[in-house]
Design a protein around this motif. Structure first.
Motif, PDB file in Angstrom:
ATOM      1  N   VAL A 123      11.026  42.392  43.902  1.00 51.39           N
ATOM      2  CA  VAL A 123      11.942  42.069  44.994  1.00 51.39           C
ATOM      3  C   VAL A 123      12.090  43.269  45.928  1.00 51.39           C
ATOM      4  CG1 VAL A 123      14.345  41.558  45.579  1.00 51.39           C
ATOM      5  CG2 VAL A 123      13.218  40.313  43.733  1.00 51.39           C
ATOM      6  N   THR A 129       8.848  43.995  47.858  1.00 52.02           N
ATOM      7  CA  THR A 129       8.569  42.907  48.800  1.00 52.02           C
ATOM      8  C   THR A 129       9.399  43.063  50.060  1.00 52.02           C
ATOM      9  OG1 THR A 129       7.967  41.348  47.041  1.00 52.02           O
ATOM     10  CG2 THR A 129       8.682  40.409  49.135  1.00 52.02           C
ATOM     11  N   LEU A 130      10.685  43.368  49.889  1.00 48.02           N
ATOM     12  CA  LEU A 130      11.547  43.553  51.049  1.00 48.02           C
ATOM     13  C   LEU A 130      11.147  44.781  51.856  1.00 48.02           C
ATOM     14  CD1 LEU A 130      14.972  42.666  49.399  1.00 48.02           C
ATOM     15  CD2 LEU A 130      13.873  41.416  51.266  1.00 48.02           C
ATOM     16  N   THR A 167       7.743  44.079  53.567  1.00 47.66           N
ATOM     17  CA  THR A 167       7.906  43.085  54.632  1.00 47.66           C
ATOM     18  C   THR A 167       8.597  43.703  55.840  1.00 47.66           C
ATOM     19  OG1 THR A 167       8.018  41.275  53.029  1.00 47.66           O
ATOM     20  CG2 THR A 167       8.899  40.848  55.232  1.00 47.66           C
ATOM     21  N   PRO A 219       3.940  41.214  49.392  1.00 48.27           N
ATOM     22  CA  PRO A 219       4.781  40.077  49.784  1.00 48.27           C
ATOM     23  C   PRO A 219       4.071  38.727  49.651  1.00 48.27           C
ATOM     24  CG  PRO A 219       5.087  41.876  51.318  1.00 48.27           C
ATOM     25  CD  PRO A 219       3.937  42.273  50.423  1.00 48.27           C
ATOM     26  N   ALA A 225       4.211  37.814  46.110  1.00 52.67           N
ATOM     27  CA  ALA A 225       5.569  37.423  45.724  1.00 52.67           C
ATOM     28  C   ALA A 225       5.885  36.007  46.180  1.00 52.67           C
ATOM     29  CB  ALA A 225       6.573  38.408  46.316  1.00 52.67           C
ATOM     30  N   TRP A 228       6.958  33.057  43.667  1.00 49.84           N
ATOM     31  CA  TRP A 228       8.272  32.422  43.718  1.00 49.84           C
ATOM     32  C   TRP A 228       8.249  31.056  44.393  1.00 49.84           C
ATOM     33  CZ3 TRP A 228       9.913  37.681  46.018  1.00 49.84           C
ATOM     34  CH2 TRP A 228      10.111  38.607  44.978  1.00 49.84           C
ATOM     35  N   THR A 280      11.650  31.711  47.215  1.00 52.59           N
ATOM     36  CA  THR A 280      11.523  33.060  47.773  1.00 52.59           C
ATOM     37  C   THR A 280      12.801  33.519  48.469  1.00 52.59           C
ATOM     38  OG1 THR A 280       9.135  32.770  48.074  1.00 52.59           O
ATOM     39  CG2 THR A 280      10.203  34.522  49.350  1.00 52.59           C
ATOM     40  N   LEU A 327      15.272  36.713  47.340  1.00 49.21           N
ATOM     41  CA  LEU A 327      15.359  37.906  48.176  1.00 49.21           C
ATOM     42  C   LEU A 327      16.729  38.104  48.821  1.00 49.21           C
ATOM     43  CD1 LEU A 327      11.933  37.792  50.058  1.00 49.21           C
ATOM     44  CD2 LEU A 327      12.516  39.115  48.033  1.00 49.21           C
ATOM     45  N   ARG A 328      17.457  37.025  49.060  1.00 46.25           N
ATOM     46  CA  ARG A 328      18.680  37.101  49.865  1.00 46.25           C
ATOM     47  C   ARG A 328      19.707  38.122  49.365  1.00 46.25           C
ATOM     48  NH1 ARG A 328      19.851  32.093  49.707  1.00 46.25           N
ATOM     49  NH2 ARG A 328      18.651  31.540  51.567  1.00 46.25           N
ATOM     50  N   ALA A 367      18.563  41.626  50.548  1.00 50.03           N
ATOM     51  CA  ALA A 367      17.832  41.702  51.819  1.00 50.03           C
ATOM     52  C   ALA A 367      18.267  42.903  52.654  1.00 50.03           C
ATOM     53  CB  ALA A 367      18.016  40.408  52.600  1.00 50.03           C
ATOM     54  N   GLY A 380      17.123  46.209  51.022  1.00 46.20           N
ATOM     55  CA  GLY A 380      15.678  46.365  51.073  1.00 46.20           C
ATOM     56  C   GLY A 380      15.168  46.645  52.474  1.00 46.20           C
TER      57      GLY A 380
END
Length: 259
Positions: free
Chosen positions: A31, A34-35, A38, A188, A191, A195, A199, A203-204, A207, A210
């Motif tokens: 996670v 990925t954040l 991204t 990402p 990921a 997921w 997703t 991630l929320r 977020a 990240g």
């Protein structure tokens, strides 16, 4: 190294250590990265139209660096999973300048003089001391140490590749922007595939943290890339790690307390 370059690298050191601490505080490593990656892609896409396109000679370095950065992230995630932040991080960062010194001598024909070599040695010794201090009273976790050392080698590899690449690009901002875009896609994408429809839900909660880490990460590496166009690679690599000693010690208890 001029005072301006030195200041830029020290600022990069602080911001780099900070985003690594943020990544570690997000308990799910996938996670976190990925954040961060991204966010790096989004920042790169936003910056790319406003910077000159890297020269043709820089693109092989960009592609090679993207692959090495992918390996680095995987190794860093592994070292964080196997060992605590205060041990893994200084080992990874502390081993890199010595390897950068050797690689820069071979590929960039940069051999540090006596004072620069002494500074590199002192920096690496200090970081090694932080790692050894974290081991006091405990048996060494050899898998974690091995992953951290492998991470250090990957750091050294992308440091030299990017140092040569940004010099060939004739555009530090353009090189940084396109590097963020190219290197930030793979994890990402994995990921999202893993997921699938969940997703956004996964991630929320992290977020904002990240994406702030992404801003720090891009800022830190952009400063380093700019500095590499104006000074030798090995001293920059060593100076970049100078803030890790205090950051690692200061964050160790907090990270352990967070689980």
């Amino acid at each position: 190294m001029t005072p301006l370059v030195t200041t830029a690298v020290l600022l990069a050191a602080v911001t780099h250590a900070s985003w690594n601490a943020i990544a570690h505080r997000i308990t799910d490593r996938l996670v976190g990265f990925t954040l961060i990656l991204t966010g790096g892609v989004l920042i790169g896409l936003a910056a790319a139209p406003f910077a000159p396109l890297p020269a043709a000679g820089a693109w092989p370095y960009l592609l090679a660096s993207a692959v090495i950065h992918l390996v680095y992230v995987i190794l860093l995630m592994t070292s964080f999973r196997l060992g605590d932040f205060g041990q893994a991080y200084p080992i990874a960062r502390g081993s890199a300048p010595l390897v950068v010194t050797a690689l820069a001598a071979v590929f960039a024909h940069e051999v540090p003089d006596g004072w620069a070599a002494a500074g590199i040695a002192v920096s690496c010794a200090g970081l090694t001391g932080v790692a050894l201090w974290g081991l006091r009273g405990r048996r060494p976790d050899w898998p974690a140490i091995g992953a951290a050392l492998a991470t250090g080698f990957s750091i050294a590899a992308y440091t030299v590749v990017d140092g040569l690449g940004v010099r060939a690009a004739h555009s530090p901002v353009g090189y940084t922007a396109w590097l963020m875009v190219i290197q930030g896609v793979a994890i990402p994408a994995y990921a999202v595939h893993r997921w699938r429809g969940e997703t956004a839900t996964v991630l929320r909660p992290f977020a904002a943290l990240g994406l702030f880490g992404a801003f720090l990460s891009v800022s830190a590496y952009g400063l380093v890339l700019w500095a590499q166009t104006r000074a030798a690679l090995a001293p920059i690599a060593a100076l970049r790690e100078s803030s890790v000693k205090s950051c690692s010690c200061g964050n160790n208890a907090a990270v352990q307390g967070a689980g």
